[in-house]
Write an enzyme that holds these catalytic residues in place. Structure first.
Site, mmCIF file in Angstrom:
data_model
loop_
_atom_site.group_PDB
_atom_site.id
_atom_site.type_symbol
_atom_site.label_atom_id
_atom_site.label_comp_id
_atom_site.label_asym_id
_atom_site.label_seq_id
_atom_site.Cartn_x
_atom_site.Cartn_y
_atom_site.Cartn_z
ATOM 1 N N ALA A 55 0.793 -1.232 0.000
ATOM 2 C CA ALA A 55 0.000 0.000 0.000
ATOM 3 C C ALA A 55 0.836 1.298 0.000
ATOM 4 O O ALA A 55 0.629 2.169 -0.855
ATOM 5 C CB ALA A 55 -0.970 -0.039 1.184
ATOM 6 N N ASP A 244 -4.035 -2.798 3.746
ATOM 7 C CA ASP A 244 -4.209 -1.940 2.570
ATOM 8 C C ASP A 244 -5.262 -0.866 2.793
ATOM 9 O O ASP A 244 -5.294 0.143 2.087
ATOM 10 C CB ASP A 244 -4.600 -2.797 1.362
ATOM 11 N N LYS A 255 -4.102 -8.701 2.563
ATOM 12 C CA LYS A 255 -3.932 -9.801 1.608
ATOM 13 C C LYS A 255 -4.825 -10.990 1.935
ATOM 14 O O LYS A 255 -4.993 -11.351 3.105
ATOM 15 C CB LYS A 255 -2.457 -10.220 1.612
HETATM 16 O O1 MRU Z 1 -1.096 -7.288 -3.468
HETATM 17 P P1 MRU Z 1 0.000 -6.639 -2.665
HETATM 18 O O2 MRU Z 1 1.275 -7.409 -2.685
HETATM 19 O O3 MRU Z 1 0.171 -5.182 -3.022
HETATM 20 O O4 MRU Z 1 -0.559 -6.708 -1.185
HETATM 21 C C1 MRU Z 1 0.202 -6.177 -0.135
HETATM 22 C C2 MRU Z 1 -0.405 -6.384 1.185
HETATM 23 O O5 MRU Z 1 -1.475 -6.934 1.331
HETATM 24 C C3 MRU Z 1 0.333 -5.772 2.341
HETATM 25 O O6 MRU Z 1 0.189 -6.554 3.489
HETATM 26 C C4 MRU Z 1 -0.273 -4.385 2.593
HETATM 27 O O7 MRU Z 1 -0.213 -3.615 1.424
HETATM 28 C C5 MRU Z 1 0.419 -3.680 3.665
HETATM 29 S S1 MRU Z 1 1.975 -3.089 3.105
HETATM 30 C C6 MRU Z 1 2.747 -2.237 4.306
#
Ligand code: MRU
Length: 363
Positions: A55, A244, A255
């Site tokens: 994110a 996110d 995720k």
């Molecule tokens: O699909 P992605 O790899 O962008 O998903 C990332 C995540 O779900 C992370 O856990 C989330 O963005 C937090 S990042 C500090």
């Protein structure tokens, strides 16, 4: 953080002052390659194809992308179009919208000729702020880890489970969920991390494990389905994940698979914490069911990419030919399953009051 001993961020300005370089995360962990982003279209592609992901990093990349768009056309109409275009690349992480709105606010009062340079400067400042924010998250999370470590016998390791990659690769540096882990490790607290592989894209196995390994943090990659088992056997002391988007009421999108870990943690009395910067709070939403969930390609479920013995990177089919697949990229963990939030302003309960206690200013 360091790669081969060299301090590295996930995104940095190039000497020309109008473009940036990123680590191409689709090549990790097998190859550390960088890619230059010189146009808004390239920034958008990097976000969509997940050369950059996580994110906070998506937000910073979009901010730079907006500066690049304004180099081509800095009119009010083009500014609006570029914000819409970049904001549409991934729907769930609210940091993307936050970053674009922030840059738009900064440049709107300026004459068109001054907008691109100002946007580029603002994106750079945003990157620096993200580093400091994550460092603070780390310090507050470290307090939490110290408290739990105090309940252990001298020298006994504390086992932390994390899901996906909320590490420095998902941010600019430090990470959110991993910042407390790095600080605890550096402080000499014996920790060990269970790294969920995080199917279908394997951000845990390929990115989190890569990061932890580079920093020397003891860790073990586990299949996504193994976390509950280890919790039942008393081998997980703490879960820390990233997010996110967090609603004003404290529901957490992260995720896919995060929700199942939170359920298992609740059933086994394992504290389940979510680490987040303020840029991930969506004050406009009050119910996690309102969070848009990205649906990604079925290919990510049906196929897998890895390194062949000869070193070549290859993608192979892993499913029964002809089967359909569904691929929601995120799920929502209700606030009631979250023990607490770790933020740059301190730790708080996962609730509206908890968030407002730390962030009383109007959104
Ligand atoms: O699909 P992605 O790899 O962008 O998903 C990332 C995540 O779900 C992370 O856990 C989330 O963005 C937090 S990042 C500090």
């Amino acid at each position: 953080m360091r790669i081969d001993g060299k301090p590295t961020r996930t995104i940095w300005p190039r000497p020309d002052g109008v473009s940036v370089e990123i680590i191409d995360q689709t090549r990790l962990p097998h190859r550390v390659e960088t890619v230059a982003l010189t146009t808004a279209a390239e920034a958008a592609h990097a976000i969509k194809s997940m050369q950059v992901r996580g994110a906070p990093l998506i937000g910073v990349t979009a901010a730079y992308g907006l500066a690049m768009a304004l180099r081509e056309d800095a009119s009010d109409a083009a500014l609006g179009q570029a914000v819409t275009f970049l904001g549409a690349q991934r729907p769930t992480a609210v940091n993307l919208r936050w970053a674009l709105d922030d840059v738009r606010r900064a440049v709107t009062p300026l004459k068109p000729g001054a907008r691109s340079a100002a946007a580029f400067l603002r994106a750079g400042a945003m990157a620096d702020e993200d580093v400091e924010t994550c460092r603070r998250i780390g310090a507050h999370g470290l307090d939490l880890i110290r408290g739990l470590a105090a309940g252990k016998r001298q020298g006994e390791q504390l086992n932390i489970l994390t899901h996906c990659n909320a590490g420095w690769l998902a941010c600019v540096d430090w990470g959110t969920a991993t910042a407390p882990i790095y600080m605890a490790h550096d402080a000499g607290i014996p920790i060990h991390v269970w790294v969920d592989e995080t199917r279908p894209r394997n951000q845990g196995a390929s990115l989190t494990a890569f990061e932890l390994g580079a920093h020397g943090v003891p860790h073990t990659i586990i299949a996504d389905n193994a976390g509950g088992h280890y919790m039942q056997h008393g081998e997980v002391d703490l879960c820390i994940v990233g997010t996110d988007r967090v609603t004003a009421s404290g529901d957490v999108a992260n995720k896919i698979g995060t929700y199942l870990k939170a359920l298992a943690a609740r059933d086994n009395g394992v504290p389940f914490y979510v680490a987040l910067p303020h840029t991930t709070i969506d004050w406009q939403l009050h119910d996690g069911r309102q969070i848009p969930i990205e649906e990604r390609s079925a290919d990510e479920v049906l196929r897998m990419t890895g390194r062949l013995p000869g070193g070549e990177i290859a993608t192979v089919d892993i499913a029964a030919p002809g089967s359909a697949a569904a691929n929601p990229a995120f799920d929502v963990t209700p606030a009631r399953l979250v023990t607490g939030f770790i933020t740059e302003r301190g730790n708080c309960p996962a609730s509206r009051d908890g968030l407002r206690g730390l962030y009383p200013e109007p959104a």
